[in-house]
Design an enzyme around this catalytic site. Structure first.
Site, PDB file in Angstrom:
ATOM      1  N   GLY A 113       8.494  19.193 -31.122  1.00 29.18           N
ATOM      2  CA  GLY A 113       8.196  19.895 -29.878  1.00 29.18           C
ATOM      3  C   GLY A 113       9.346  19.926 -28.899  1.00 29.18           C
ATOM      4  O   GLY A 113       9.127  20.180 -27.713  1.00 29.18           O
ATOM      5  N   GLY A 132       1.402  13.236 -29.580  1.00 25.64           N
ATOM      6  CA  GLY A 132       0.187  13.167 -28.780  1.00 25.64           C
ATOM      7  C   GLY A 132       0.278  13.967 -27.505  1.00 25.64           C
ATOM      8  O   GLY A 132      -0.697  14.081 -26.764  1.00 25.64           O
ATOM      9  N   VAL A 161       1.407  17.631 -25.287  1.00 24.29           N
ATOM     10  CA  VAL A 161       1.050  19.043 -25.426  1.00 24.29           C
ATOM     11  C   VAL A 161       2.071  19.806 -26.266  1.00 24.29           C
ATOM     12  O   VAL A 161       1.708  20.712 -27.023  1.00 24.29           O
ATOM     13  CB  VAL A 161       0.869  19.699 -24.034  1.00 24.29           C
ATOM     14  CG1 VAL A 161       2.166  19.651 -23.230  1.00 24.29           C
ATOM     15  CG2 VAL A 161       0.363  21.125 -24.155  1.00 24.29           C
ATOM     16  N   ASP A 162       3.357  19.468 -26.162  1.00 28.56           N
ATOM     17  CA  ASP A 162       4.389  20.238 -26.850  1.00 28.56           C
ATOM     18  C   ASP A 162       4.256  20.165 -28.368  1.00 28.56           C
ATOM     19  O   ASP A 162       4.179  21.194 -29.052  1.00 28.56           O
ATOM     20  CB  ASP A 162       5.782  19.778 -26.415  1.00 28.56           C
ATOM     21  CG  ASP A 162       6.021  19.985 -24.931  1.00 28.56           C
ATOM     22  OD1 ASP A 162       5.476  20.964 -24.383  1.00 28.56           O
ATOM     23  OD2 ASP A 162       6.732  19.174 -24.319  1.00 28.56           O
ATOM     24  N   SER A 163       4.249  18.957 -28.907  1.00 30.44           N
ATOM     25  CA  SER A 163       4.154  18.827 -30.363  1.00 30.44           C
ATOM     26  C   SER A 163       2.790  19.281 -30.868  1.00 30.44           C
ATOM     27  O   SER A 163       2.667  19.789 -31.994  1.00 30.44           O
ATOM     28  CB  SER A 163       4.429  17.390 -30.791  1.00 30.44           C
ATOM     29  OG  SER A 163       3.541  16.479 -30.181  1.00 30.44           O
ATOM     30  N   CYS A 203      16.997   7.258 -30.599  1.00 31.33           N
ATOM     31  CA  CYS A 203      15.727   7.395 -31.311  1.00 31.33           C
ATOM     32  C   CYS A 203      15.736   8.632 -32.196  1.00 31.33           C
ATOM     33  O   CYS A 203      15.299   8.592 -33.349  1.00 31.33           O
ATOM     34  CB  CYS A 203      14.579   7.450 -30.309  1.00 31.33           C
ATOM     35  SG  CYS A 203      12.940   7.511 -31.070  1.00 31.33           S
ATOM     36  N   LEU A 231       4.390   8.518 -35.097  1.00 32.87           N
ATOM     37  CA  LEU A 231       5.084   7.260 -35.293  1.00 32.87           C
ATOM     38  C   LEU A 231       4.577   6.211 -34.312  1.00 32.87           C
ATOM     39  O   LEU A 231       4.567   6.439 -33.104  1.00 32.87           O
ATOM     40  CB  LEU A 231       6.594   7.447 -35.098  1.00 32.87           C
ATOM     41  CG  LEU A 231       7.271   8.475 -36.007  1.00 32.87           C
ATOM     42  CD1 LEU A 231       8.774   8.517 -35.717  1.00 32.87           C
ATOM     43  CD2 LEU A 231       7.019   8.165 -37.470  1.00 32.87           C
ATOM     44  N   MET A 274       4.102  14.585 -34.373  1.00 33.73           N
ATOM     45  CA  MET A 274       3.103  14.709 -33.317  1.00 33.73           C
ATOM     46  C   MET A 274       3.092  13.454 -32.450  1.00 33.73           C
ATOM     47  O   MET A 274       2.708  12.382 -32.901  1.00 33.73           O
ATOM     48  CB  MET A 274       1.721  14.960 -33.922  1.00 33.73           C
ATOM     49  CG  MET A 274       1.642  16.248 -34.746  1.00 33.73           C
ATOM     50  SD  MET A 274      -0.013  16.556 -35.431  1.00 33.73           S
ATOM     51  CE  MET A 274      -0.962  16.834 -33.934  1.00 33.73           C
ATOM     52  N   CYS A 312       9.934   5.022 -23.482  1.00 32.74           N
ATOM     53  CA  CYS A 312       8.640   4.598 -24.019  1.00 32.74           C
ATOM     54  C   CYS A 312       8.456   3.090 -24.029  1.00 32.74           C
ATOM     55  O   CYS A 312       7.343   2.599 -23.871  1.00 32.74           O
ATOM     56  CB  CYS A 312       8.415   5.175 -25.414  1.00 32.74           C
ATOM     57  SG  CYS A 312       9.557   4.592 -26.680  1.00 32.74           S
TER      58      CYS A 312
END
Length: 401
Positions: free
Chosen positions: A137, A22, A24-26, A113, A45, A20, A209
């Site tokens: 996701g 954070g 919408v997909d996951s 990643c 993570l 997850m 990120c």
């Protein structure tokens, strides 16, 4: 009995860890599996926290995303854990990213990643928690085939993320599940609203990120202080046109911000880290016809050596958003070569070349590798003697991208 995830047993008896982020997909993946009765555990993570980047639109892996994941888990009534992977991420992904740029490459950190963190460390954690699968996701399809699990492009081609998963191993595929592969993005958001999740309208992350400002040179200089060394800007015909402040400020195909004056448009066609040179030339010099790969990952049914013995016809993709084009994969003296039918402009070492099955119209992902060199374009001045001394230094203005 086989459930919807092609696993034995009833959903209630099947634990699934959901990665997850954070977003919408996951979050919808967690909601879907929870609604089907699975024993869902959410894991987020902690990879990198920017401080000033928290809650910045378009950035991922920051503090706000962790808060969003926690709220979603609470709304779905599932256990949720945050794992601190910052040191591992900095070493395996950020450090490799910086070193790749310093060597004149254009890295793809999202692939690294997935390969080194999400589908390795997180997958091991999911197994330790007794999970039968790790769900994410990503917009990609995984399907059981005659030779094992297969990866296919998502139904929503605008969202397809198969390019970033080319390095997934067969063993990882057997444990991974991608519930969103068959649906468009608008359906995902509709499901988020149906599940009552407050991330339904959250913007998708766009930035790398750990580079929330888009200025990746700042990250490289922090990780490798003093590593960016000045050098010459050289034309493909051997003329020295000026000076630069470090090859990390340039990418293959770049036209603007070169800091030189020229009668014709010039593009970066090569970054020579050994010589500390930025090589520039006309647009024709950008097109590559053949790329040599390293560290090829293969997901086809037959052994790789057998599949390419007589040349394998595939559909290849150089960039995640680039078009598929006909190509052939061969091995010459131990080097894997991809011959592109139409060629590609701006091919850089460090990028990924991903290939798909030609007979399926490019739906099935067969694997790919990291580009170590490209041929077909003029990329070096070795055949040309130097013809002119550089103009005065004050004639150039360096621009950091």
């Amino acid at each position: 009995m086989v459930n919807s995830l092609h696993l034995p047993g009833r959903p209630a008896e099947t634990r699934v860890v959901v990665a997850m982020s954070g977003g919408v997909d996951s979050s919808v993946v967690a909601g879907l599996l929870k609604s089907e009765g699975y024993d869902v555990v959410g894991i987020t993570l902690q990879l990198y926290d920017h401080g000033e980047a928290v809650a910045k639109k378009g950035a991922c892996c920051a503090g706000q995303d962790i808060k969003d994941a926690r709220r979603v888990a609470a709304a779905l009534d599932i256990p949720h854990y945050v794992l601190d992977y910052e040191s591992r991420f900095e070493q395996a992904v950020m450090g490799a990213f910086a070193d790749s740029y310093l060597s004149g490459e254009t890295p793809v950190p999202c692939v690294a990643c997935n390969q080194k963190i999400k589908f390795h460390d997180l997958l091991e954690t999911a197994e330790e928690l007794g999970a039968a699968a790790l769900a994410t996701g990503h917009y990609v399809k995984s399907l059981p085939g005659t030779g094992g699990w297969e990866l296919h492009r998502a139904a929503d081609k605008e969202r397809d993320q198969s390019y970033f998963l080319f390095n997934t191993t067969p063993e990882q595929l057997a444990f991974l599940r991608f519930p969103l592969g068959g649906m468009p993005k608008d359906e995902t958001r509709a499901l988020a609203r149906r599940f009552g999740l407050d991330v339904a309208d959250k913007s998708d992350s766009q930035d790398i990120c750990f580079v929330p400002t888009g200025r990746y040179t700042q990250v490289i200089e922090r990780l490798r202080p003093g590593a960016a060394e000045p050098g010459d800007i050289v034309h493909v015909d051997g003329r020295v046109l000026g000076r630069h402040g470090g090859i990390i400020n340039y990418t293959i195909g770049q036209r603007r911000g070169l800091g030189i004056a020229a009668a014709e448009p010039l593009y970066v066609v090569k970054l020579d880290a050994g010589r500390r040179e930025v090589v520039v030339g006309p647009r024709d010099a950008l097109r590559a016809r053949t790329v040599a790969l390293r560290d090829v990952n293969w997901l086809g049914d037959a052994p790789f050596e057998t599949a390419v013995a007589d040349g394998l016809e595939v559909l290849a993709r150089i960039r995640s958003t680039g078009p598929l084009q006909p190509a052939s994969v061969t091995v010459d003296n131990g080097t894997v070569l991809v011959n592109l039918a139409h060629g590609e402009e701006g091919v850089s070492p460090g990028q990924a070349c991903v290939f798909y099955a030609a007979e399926s119209g490019g739906e099935r992902l067969l694997g790919g590798g990291w580009i170590k060199s490209a041929e077909g374009a003029v990329t070096a001045k070795d055949a040309f003697p130097a013809q002119a001394a550089p103009p005065p230094a004050e004639a150039f203005v360096m621009e950091s991208r």
